[in-house]
Design a protein around this motif. Sequence first.
Motif, PDB file in Angstrom:
ATOM      1  N   TYR A 109      84.112  66.180 130.620  1.00 55.53           N
ATOM      2  CA  TYR A 109      82.814  65.511 130.476  1.00 55.53           C
ATOM      3  C   TYR A 109      82.870  64.435 129.394  1.00 55.53           C
ATOM      4  CZ  TYR A 109      80.990  69.110 133.582  1.00 55.53           C
ATOM      5  OH  TYR A 109      80.752  69.920 134.664  1.00 55.53           O
ATOM      6  N   GLY A 110      83.948  63.691 129.431  1.00 51.56           N
ATOM      7  CA  GLY A 110      84.193  62.615 128.480  1.00 51.56           C
ATOM      8  C   GLY A 110      85.597  62.126 128.754  1.00 51.56           C
ATOM      9  N   ASP A 111      86.355  61.842 127.716  1.00 58.45           N
ATOM     10  CA  ASP A 111      87.740  61.428 127.894  1.00 58.45           C
ATOM     11  C   ASP A 111      88.685  62.555 127.523  1.00 58.45           C
ATOM     12  OD1 ASP A 111      87.964  58.620 128.771  1.00 58.45           O
ATOM     13  OD2 ASP A 111      86.710  58.225 127.015  1.00 58.45           O
ATOM     14  N   GLY A 112      89.810  62.588 128.195  1.00 53.20           N
ATOM     15  CA  GLY A 112      90.841  63.573 127.885  1.00 53.20           C
ATOM     16  C   GLY A 112      92.083  63.265 128.698  1.00 53.20           C
ATOM     17  N   GLY A 113      93.219  63.780 128.251  1.00 50.84           N
ATOM     18  CA  GLY A 113      94.469  63.572 128.979  1.00 50.84           C
ATOM     19  C   GLY A 113      95.486  64.612 128.578  1.00 50.84           C
ATOM     20  N   ALA A 114      96.613  64.639 129.279  1.00 47.36           N
ATOM     21  CA  ALA A 114      97.658  65.609 128.941  1.00 47.36           C
ATOM     22  C   ALA A 114      99.018  65.091 129.377  1.00 47.36           C
ATOM     23  CB  ALA A 114      97.376  66.958 129.598  1.00 47.36           C
ATOM     24  N   ILE A 115     100.044  65.614 128.689  1.00 48.56           N
ATOM     25  CA  ILE A 115     101.444  65.290 128.985  1.00 48.56           C
ATOM     26  C   ILE A 115     102.169  66.593 129.292  1.00 48.56           C
ATOM     27  CG2 ILE A 115     103.568  64.268 128.054  1.00 48.56           C
ATOM     28  CD1 ILE A 115     101.556  62.985 125.886  1.00 48.56           C
ATOM     29  N   PHE A 116     103.077  66.546 130.278  1.00 40.95           N
ATOM     30  CA  PHE A 116     103.840  67.727 130.673  1.00 40.95           C
ATOM     31  C   PHE A 116     105.335  67.438 130.518  1.00 40.95           C
ATOM     32  CE2 PHE A 116      99.924  67.523 133.045  1.00 40.95           C
ATOM     33  CZ  PHE A 116      99.409  68.810 132.924  1.00 40.95           C
ATOM     34  N   THR A 117     106.045  68.397 129.943  1.00 42.30           N
ATOM     35  CA  THR A 117     107.502  68.233 129.841  1.00 42.30           C
ATOM     36  C   THR A 117     108.179  69.594 129.687  1.00 42.30           C
ATOM     37  OG1 THR A 117     109.306  67.201 128.591  1.00 42.30           O
ATOM     38  CG2 THR A 117     107.372  67.845 127.335  1.00 42.30           C
ATOM     39  N   ASN A 118     109.435  69.657 130.095  1.00 39.16           N
ATOM     40  CA  ASN A 118     110.233  70.873 129.890  1.00 39.16           C
ATOM     41  C   ASN A 118     111.102  70.775 128.647  1.00 39.16           C
ATOM     42  OD1 ASN A 118     109.636  72.749 132.014  1.00 39.16           O
ATOM     43  ND2 ASN A 118     110.499  71.252 133.441  1.00 39.16           N
ATOM     44  N   ASP A 119     111.056  69.601 127.984  1.00 40.69           N
ATOM     45  CA  ASP A 119     111.974  69.287 126.891  1.00 40.69           C
ATOM     46  C   ASP A 119     111.356  69.699 125.548  1.00 40.69           C
ATOM     47  OD1 ASP A 119     113.338  67.955 124.884  1.00 40.69           O
ATOM     48  OD2 ASP A 119     113.732  66.170 126.099  1.00 40.69           O
ATOM     49  N   ASP A 120     111.983  70.684 124.861  1.00 43.19           N
ATOM     50  CA  ASP A 120     111.436  71.207 123.594  1.00 43.19           C
ATOM     51  C   ASP A 120     111.303  70.118 122.522  1.00 43.19           C
ATOM     52  OD1 ASP A 120     111.543  73.617 124.879  1.00 43.19           O
ATOM     53  OD2 ASP A 120     113.289  74.382 123.789  1.00 43.19           O
ATOM     54  N   SER A 121     112.325  69.277 122.394  1.00 36.26           N
ATOM     55  CA  SER A 121     112.279  68.286 121.312  1.00 36.26           C
ATOM     56  C   SER A 121     111.247  67.203 121.630  1.00 36.26           C
ATOM     57  CB  SER A 121     113.663  67.681 121.059  1.00 36.26           C
ATOM     58  OG  SER A 121     113.937  66.697 122.019  1.00 36.26           O
ATOM     59  N   MET A 122     111.060  66.944 122.921  1.00 35.52           N
ATOM     60  CA  MET A 122     110.032  65.990 123.361  1.00 35.52           C
ATOM     61  C   MET A 122     108.633  66.522 122.990  1.00 35.52           C
ATOM     62  SD  MET A 122     109.681  63.215 125.229  1.00 35.52           S
ATOM     63  CE  MET A 122     108.408  62.427 126.192  1.00 35.52           C
ATOM     64  N   ASP A 123     108.430  67.819 123.190  1.00 30.80           N
ATOM     65  CA  ASP A 123     107.157  68.454 122.841  1.00 30.80           C
ATOM     66  C   ASP A 123     106.875  68.251 121.347  1.00 30.80           C
ATOM     67  OD1 ASP A 123     104.907  70.428 123.380  1.00 30.80           O
ATOM     68  OD2 ASP A 123     106.039  71.545 121.879  1.00 30.80           O
ATOM     69  N   GLU A 124     107.885  68.475 120.526  1.00 28.67           N
ATOM     70  CA  GLU A 124     107.734  68.325 119.072  1.00 28.67           C
ATOM     71  C   GLU A 124     107.431  66.862 118.712  1.00 28.67           C
ATOM     72  OE1 GLU A 124     110.255  67.440 116.079  1.00 28.67           O
ATOM     73  OE2 GLU A 124     110.446  69.478 115.269  1.00 28.67           O
ATOM     74  N   THR A 125     108.176  65.936 119.321  1.00 31.20           N
ATOM     75  CA  THR A 125     107.970  64.504 119.040  1.00 31.20           C
ATOM     76  C   THR A 125     106.562  64.068 119.444  1.00 31.20           C
ATOM     77  OG1 THR A 125     110.312  64.130 119.467  1.00 31.20           O
ATOM     78  CG2 THR A 125     108.902  62.185 119.475  1.00 31.20           C
ATOM     79  N   LEU A 126     106.104  64.522 120.618  1.00 30.42           N
ATOM     80  CA  LEU A 126     104.770  64.127 121.093  1.00 30.42           C
ATOM     81  C   LEU A 126     103.684  64.647 120.154  1.00 30.42           C
ATOM     82  CD1 LEU A 126     105.270  64.812 124.913  1.00 30.42           C
ATOM     83  CD2 LEU A 126     104.881  62.561 123.860  1.00 30.42           C
ATOM     84  N   ARG A 127     103.840  65.884 119.693  1.00 30.51           N
ATOM     85  CA  ARG A 127     102.825  66.466 118.796  1.00 30.51           C
ATOM     86  C   ARG A 127     102.803  65.743 117.448  1.00 30.51           C
ATOM     87  NH1 ARG A 127     100.407  70.656 121.265  1.00 30.51           N
ATOM     88  NH2 ARG A 127     101.580  71.559 122.983  1.00 30.51           N
ATOM     89  N   SER A 128     103.932  65.221 117.048  1.00 30.02           N
ATOM     90  CA  SER A 128     103.976  64.416 115.834  1.00 30.02           C
ATOM     91  C   SER A 128     103.329  63.045 116.086  1.00 30.02           C
ATOM     92  CB  SER A 128     105.436  64.246 115.394  1.00 30.02           C
ATOM     93  OG  SER A 128     105.545  63.218 114.444  1.00 30.02           O
ATOM     94  N   LEU A 129     103.740  62.391 117.180  1.00 28.50           N
ATOM     95  CA  LEU A 129     103.232  61.040 117.474  1.00 28.50           C
ATOM     96  C   LEU A 129     101.718  61.017 117.682  1.00 28.50           C
ATOM     97  CD1 LEU A 129     105.966  59.582 119.865  1.00 28.50           C
ATOM     98  CD2 LEU A 129     105.379  58.751 117.566  1.00 28.50           C
ATOM     99  N   GLN A 130     101.159  62.116 118.189  1.00 31.55           N
ATOM    100  CA  GLN A 130      99.718  62.119 118.442  1.00 31.55           C
ATOM    101  C   GLN A 130      98.931  62.326 117.134  1.00 31.55           C
ATOM    102  OE1 GLN A 130      99.013  66.749 119.841  1.00 31.55           O
ATOM    103  NE2 GLN A 130      98.095  65.141 121.035  1.00 31.55           N
ATOM    104  N   CYS A 131      99.610  62.703 116.057  1.00 27.85           N
ATOM    105  CA  CYS A 131      98.976  62.856 114.746  1.00 27.85           C
ATOM    106  C   CYS A 131      99.621  61.904 113.758  1.00 27.85           C
ATOM    107  CB  CYS A 131      99.102  64.293 114.251  1.00 27.85           C
ATOM    108  SG  CYS A 131      98.179  65.455 115.222  1.00 27.85           S
ATOM    109  N   GLN A 132      99.565  60.620 114.036  1.00 25.75           N
ATOM    110  CA  GLN A 132     100.028  59.577 113.100  1.00 25.75           C
ATOM    111  C   GLN A 132     101.509  59.695 112.751  1.00 25.75           C
ATOM    112  OE1 GLN A 132      97.699  57.364 112.278  1.00 25.75           O
ATOM    113  NE2 GLN A 132      95.756  58.417 112.469  1.00 25.75           N
ATOM    114  N   GLY A 133     102.283  60.368 113.593  1.00 29.37           N
ATOM    115  CA  GLY A 133     103.719  60.482 113.308  1.00 29.37           C
ATOM    116  C   GLY A 133     104.040  61.429 112.159  1.00 29.37           C
ATOM    117  N   ARG A 134     103.149  62.380 111.915  1.00 25.89           N
ATOM    118  CA  ARG A 134     103.364  63.272 110.768  1.00 25.89           C
ATOM    119  C   ARG A 134     104.534  64.222 111.020  1.00 25.89           C
ATOM    120  NH1 ARG A 134      98.168  67.311 111.071  1.00 25.89           N
ATOM    121  NH2 ARG A 134      99.111  68.928 112.361  1.00 25.89           N
TER     122      ARG A 134
END
Length: 376
Positions: free
Chosen positions: A196-221
């Motif tokens: 009921y607004g905006d939202g999106g999602a990413i799917f991957t089987n790659d563990d390091s990709m998951d970690e990188t995405l979670r960092s990139l979505q929070c200012q690269g922390r």
Amino acid sequence: MQFRDLKTQYHHLKKEIDDGILAVLESSAFIMGKPVGELENNLAEFAGVKHCVGCANGTDALQLVLMAWGIGEGDAVFTSDFTYFASAGTSSIIGATPVFVDIDINTFNMCPENLELQIKRVLEEGKLTPKVIIPVDLFGQPADYDSIIPIAKKYGLKVLCDGAQGFGGSIRGKNVGSFGDASTTSFFPAKPLGCYGDGGAIFTNDDSMDETLRSLQCQGRSPQDKYDNRSIGMNSRLDTLQAAILIPKLKAFIEHEIDDVNRVANKYTEALKDYVITPSVKEGFVSSWAQYTIRLKDNEQRNALSLYLKERGIPNMVYYPRGLHAQTAYKERQLPDSMYPNTVKATQTVLSLPMHPYLTDEEINEVCKNIIEFIK
Ligand SMILES: *Cc1c(COP(=O)(O)O)cnc(C)c1O
């Protein structure tokens, strides 16, 4: 009649949705609250992948993946010419160059033969390095991954599947979200699975990709120290209220809505197939019917039918009136229509009809009766 009836759907699911929203309000955990992780797990399980990362919208989802792969200046990203702007725009905004691929006129999806032609052309020109293919599951039908993935392997390219319209679709039992090196979807309200607004999602089987995405979505922390930013990222989280809304909506989506839209599509096709060109779904493929899109004889007939239906209270839309190669933002590239004959043909002849899981038989009959009267 509604083109996509979100209100009827809400009334079917009202209790669970209201309860979910109220629980978030009571918890006051508005950012990255419990429903976000719960939804991510449910989505990953349904898609059949290890990781799902929620984010702010389907456009950010594409951009985050391209950033995670380090795509930028001098890189070519191949995407379908006949689609929503996001796959092109996100490639451009990070400095890469989108290269447009003509479509298969029968499925409206990226044509694998044209894809290989465009890759060869880019290699011959020698100015850009081919890096990524972004196939799009247009109108709900999964792209031709059977042909596209081998081409990607042959040329050493990554595949990012834009499932904004295809979520809920499948190929021989394998669900959208699980194809390619990473997949994305959008929860824009009118998509097959909308919030009921905006939202999106990413799917991957790659563990390091998951970690990188979670960092990139929070200012690269950095995962260890949230006040140390190890790279330049975005601020793109899935809102907790939207996650709470999506939990019961995903359940209904899996339990019956995908079946319901397929029932509607079959009724349309049965009634209309002798009068207009009805959509064709490839053998073994299941569409999630983001749109039910017919083709008319020519531009004149399409425009006349659109008006005829509107005058009779039947909403309809032209998705899409121009190809990406013809967008003003890419004007200086001077890409001729003659490079994209099937896109051009589609833009002139397509018409999308009312489509959603709660469309009644009376409504379907009303749409079909009017189209048949017009054609006769
Ligand atoms: C809607 C859509 C997007 C973008 O999704 P948003 O959530 O609106 O950013 C990307 N690709 C396709 C094919 C879409 O239809």
